[in-house]
Scaffold this active site. Structure first.
Site, mmCIF file in Angstrom:
data_model
loop_
_atom_site.group_PDB
_atom_site.id
_atom_site.type_symbol
_atom_site.label_atom_id
_atom_site.label_comp_id
_atom_site.label_asym_id
_atom_site.label_seq_id
_atom_site.Cartn_x
_atom_site.Cartn_y
_atom_site.Cartn_z
ATOM 1 C CG HIS A 1 -21.009 3.556 2.887
ATOM 2 N ND1 HIS A 1 -20.376 2.378 3.166
ATOM 3 C CD2 HIS A 1 -20.360 4.497 3.613
ATOM 4 C CE1 HIS A 1 -19.385 2.595 4.009
ATOM 5 N NE2 HIS A 1 -19.360 3.868 4.297
ATOM 6 C CG ASN B 1 -17.011 -0.077 6.299
ATOM 7 O OD1 ASN B 1 -15.883 -0.120 5.816
ATOM 8 N ND2 ASN B 1 -17.633 1.058 6.545
ATOM 9 C CB SER C 1 -19.273 3.857 8.243
ATOM 10 O OG SER C 1 -18.732 4.924 7.595
HETATM 11 N N1 3HC Z 1 -8.180 13.479 -4.533
HETATM 12 C C1 3HC Z 1 -7.730 13.415 -5.780
HETATM 13 N N2 3HC Z 1 -6.654 12.683 -6.162
HETATM 14 C C2 3HC Z 1 -6.011 11.992 -5.209
HETATM 15 C C3 3HC Z 1 -6.434 11.991 -3.869
HETATM 16 C C4 3HC Z 1 -7.571 12.779 -3.540
HETATM 17 N N3 3HC Z 1 -8.070 12.841 -2.307
HETATM 18 N N4 3HC Z 1 -5.603 11.193 -3.149
HETATM 19 C C5 3HC Z 1 -4.685 10.710 -4.009
HETATM 20 N N5 3HC Z 1 -4.930 11.190 -5.246
HETATM 21 C C6 3HC Z 1 -4.165 10.880 -6.453
HETATM 22 C C7 3HC Z 1 -2.714 11.347 -6.313
HETATM 23 O O1 3HC Z 1 -2.548 12.660 -6.706
HETATM 24 C C8 3HC Z 1 -1.986 10.393 -7.239
HETATM 25 O O2 3HC Z 1 -2.060 10.895 -8.553
HETATM 26 P P1 3HC Z 1 -0.904 10.576 -9.618
HETATM 27 O O3 3HC Z 1 -1.051 9.124 -9.933
HETATM 28 O O4 3HC Z 1 -1.230 11.461 -10.775
HETATM 29 O O5 3HC Z 1 0.383 10.930 -8.938
HETATM 30 C C9 3HC Z 1 -2.823 9.113 -7.171
HETATM 31 O O6 3HC Z 1 -4.094 9.470 -6.633
HETATM 32 C C10 3HC Z 1 -2.178 8.075 -6.296
HETATM 33 O O7 3HC Z 1 -1.936 8.650 -5.025
HETATM 34 P P2 3HC Z 1 -0.597 8.448 -4.197
HETATM 35 O O8 3HC Z 1 0.570 8.354 -5.136
HETATM 36 O O9 3HC Z 1 -0.557 9.479 -3.128
HETATM 37 O O10 3HC Z 1 -0.737 7.094 -3.402
HETATM 38 P P3 3HC Z 1 -1.268 5.649 -3.791
HETATM 39 O O11 3HC Z 1 -0.819 5.221 -5.147
HETATM 40 O O12 3HC Z 1 -0.957 4.802 -2.606
HETATM 41 O O13 3HC Z 1 -2.859 5.793 -3.868
HETATM 42 C C11 3HC Z 1 -4.862 5.523 -2.619
HETATM 43 C C12 3HC Z 1 -3.578 6.319 -2.802
HETATM 44 C C13 3HC Z 1 -5.748 5.670 -3.846
HETATM 45 C C14 3HC Z 1 -5.532 6.114 -1.417
HETATM 46 C C15 3HC Z 1 -4.510 3.985 -2.462
HETATM 47 O O14 3HC Z 1 -3.514 3.841 -1.489
HETATM 48 C C16 3HC Z 1 -5.721 3.181 -2.042
HETATM 49 O O15 3HC Z 1 -6.532 2.801 -2.859
HETATM 50 N N6 3HC Z 1 -5.824 2.857 -0.732
HETATM 51 C C17 3HC Z 1 -6.932 2.104 -0.177
HETATM 52 C C18 3HC Z 1 -8.013 3.077 0.243
HETATM 53 C C19 3HC Z 1 -9.160 2.376 0.884
HETATM 54 O O16 3HC Z 1 -9.076 1.247 1.351
HETATM 55 N N7 3HC Z 1 -10.306 3.085 0.944
HETATM 56 C C20 3HC Z 1 -11.476 2.604 1.594
HETATM 57 C C21 3HC Z 1 -11.446 3.002 3.018
HETATM 58 S S1 3HC Z 1 -12.874 2.417 3.885
HETATM 59 C C22 3HC Z 1 -13.994 3.636 3.723
HETATM 60 O O17 3HC Z 1 -13.770 4.687 3.180
HETATM 61 C C23 3HC Z 1 -15.354 3.369 4.283
HETATM 62 C C24 3HC Z 1 -15.646 4.190 5.512
HETATM 63 O O18 3HC Z 1 -16.990 3.956 5.824
HETATM 64 C C25 3HC Z 1 -14.796 3.817 6.716
#
Ligand code: 3HC
Length: 291
Positions: A162, A212, A141
């Site tokens: 990435h 990022n 990252s």
């Molecule tokens: N694997 C598989 N399925 C997953 C999962 C995983 N790790 N995490 C969550 N899920 C599924 C859940 O089971 C749920 O399924 P359902 O709809 O059948 O119940 C669904 O995804 C939604 O999960 P939640 O109900 O727990 O919660 P949310 O609706 O809030 O979704 C999220 C979770 C998808 C993480 C959402 O909050 C999101 O998009 N957040 C933003 C994440 C983000 O910004 N990511 C980028 C980070 S930066 C990065 O990674 C770069 C690095 O270099 C720093």
């Protein structure tokens, strides 16, 4: 003329590497979930980590994530869901020695700790064992992909790849080309990203690439608002969720990405460009990570 240019296009694409066998180095959250997605899309994967305990944890993490995927994929079909989880899990090989594992692979994806010296040493070592056609990619990252490529003798076969957390859900993959990355390598990694069910975007090797580069200053600025006592963390989270439609507020996102990852990124950028106001260290981030 027309047929010549179309056949030369075909020849150029025929030269691309069809990645079917992958080695993922690093059993942390990112390496583990990259391996999971690759296996689920019919790639052969070996996940490598030097520590057995970590590999045991990686498997557990994959199992939990697969169960979430299966719940959606096999609604009211418990047997089908169980079969899917067991079959996918059993297709992931785990090993402890990276060098002995790269003899026959199309691609090595590195997802170890964000440390330039350690990552350079890893690639330098793997370069001695990998076969000629093997592509090297880093999921870094914060490190400069060009610096990593320079630690190998296959700069033209090196790029950034990435992924985003949670990898099974996030559709984006950034493919980062350095000035030395060949079009063959770049094209092969774009194709692989699509084969993994992702949407690739192309980025030059600038700090943070695309996502990022924009996300980290936003997250850190939220911390600065809080540090100045301008508003509460809860209100900042609510504002960005309800006002901008973001799935998480910045403080939730910081916890999700992990504070130590954020500090690695910010410190690395500050070292590269100490005058940039967006890259200034954050006292509360440093304090929390130290604690
Ligand atoms: N694997 C598989 N399925 C997953 C999962 C995983 N790790 N995490 C969550 N899920 C599924 C859940 O089971 C749920 O399924 P359902 O709809 O059948 O119940 C669904 O995804 C939604 O999960 P939640 O109900 O727990 O919660 P949310 O609706 O809030 O979704 C999220 C979770 C998808 C993480 C959402 O909050 C999101 O998009 N957040 C933003 C994440 C983000 O910004 N990511 C980028 C980070 S930066 C990065 O990674 C770069 C690095 O270099 C720093």
């Amino acid at each position: 003329m027309c047929s010549m240019s179309s056949s030369s296009t075909t020849m150029a694409s025929a030269k691309k590497i069809l990645v079917k066998h992958m080695k993922v180095i690093g059993g942390g959250l990112m390496g583990t979930s990259i391996a999971q997605v690759a296996v689920a899309t019919d790639h052969t994967v070996v996940l490598v980590n030097q520590t057995e305990d970590i590999l045991v944890k990686s498997r557990k993490g994959i199992e939990e994530s697969l169960q979430k995927v299966a719940k959606k994929k096999f609604v009211e079909n418990l047997k089908g869901a169980d079969k899917f989880v067991t079959k996918t899990l059993s297709s992931i090989l785990t090993r402890m020695d990276a060098a002995s594992m790269v003899h026959s692979t199309d691609l090595v994806v590195e997802a170890i700790v964000e440390n330039l010296q350690m990552t350079n040493e890893l690639f330098k070592r793997l370069g001695k064992f990998a076969v000629e056609h093997t592509l090297f990619a880093s999921n870094t990252s914060s490190l400069q992909v060009t610096s990593l490529a320079n630690s190998t003798t296959r700069q033209d076969q090196f790029a950034g790849l990435h992924f985003f957390n949670p990898v099974p859900l996030m559709k984006l993959v950034e493919v980062i080309e350095t000035p030395m990355t060949s079009q063959k390598t770049f094209g092969s990694l774009l194709d692989l990203s699509k084969a993994l069910g992702k949407h690739p975007v192309a980025s030059k090797d600038i700090p943070g690439f695309i996502m990022n580069h924009l996300l980290v200053p936003y997250l850190i600025e939220a911390v600065r608002l809080y540090e100045r006592g301008d508003m509460s963390k809860e209100d900042v989270n609510t504002a960005m969720k309800l006002g901008a439609g973001y799935p998480m507020g910045p403080f939730e996102c910081l916890d999700y990405v992990r504070l130590d990852t954020m500090k690695f990124i910010l410190d690395g950028w500050h070292e590269m460009d100490s005058k940039n106001p967006l890259f200034q260290p954050s006292p509360s981030l440093n304090k929390l990570v130290a604690e």
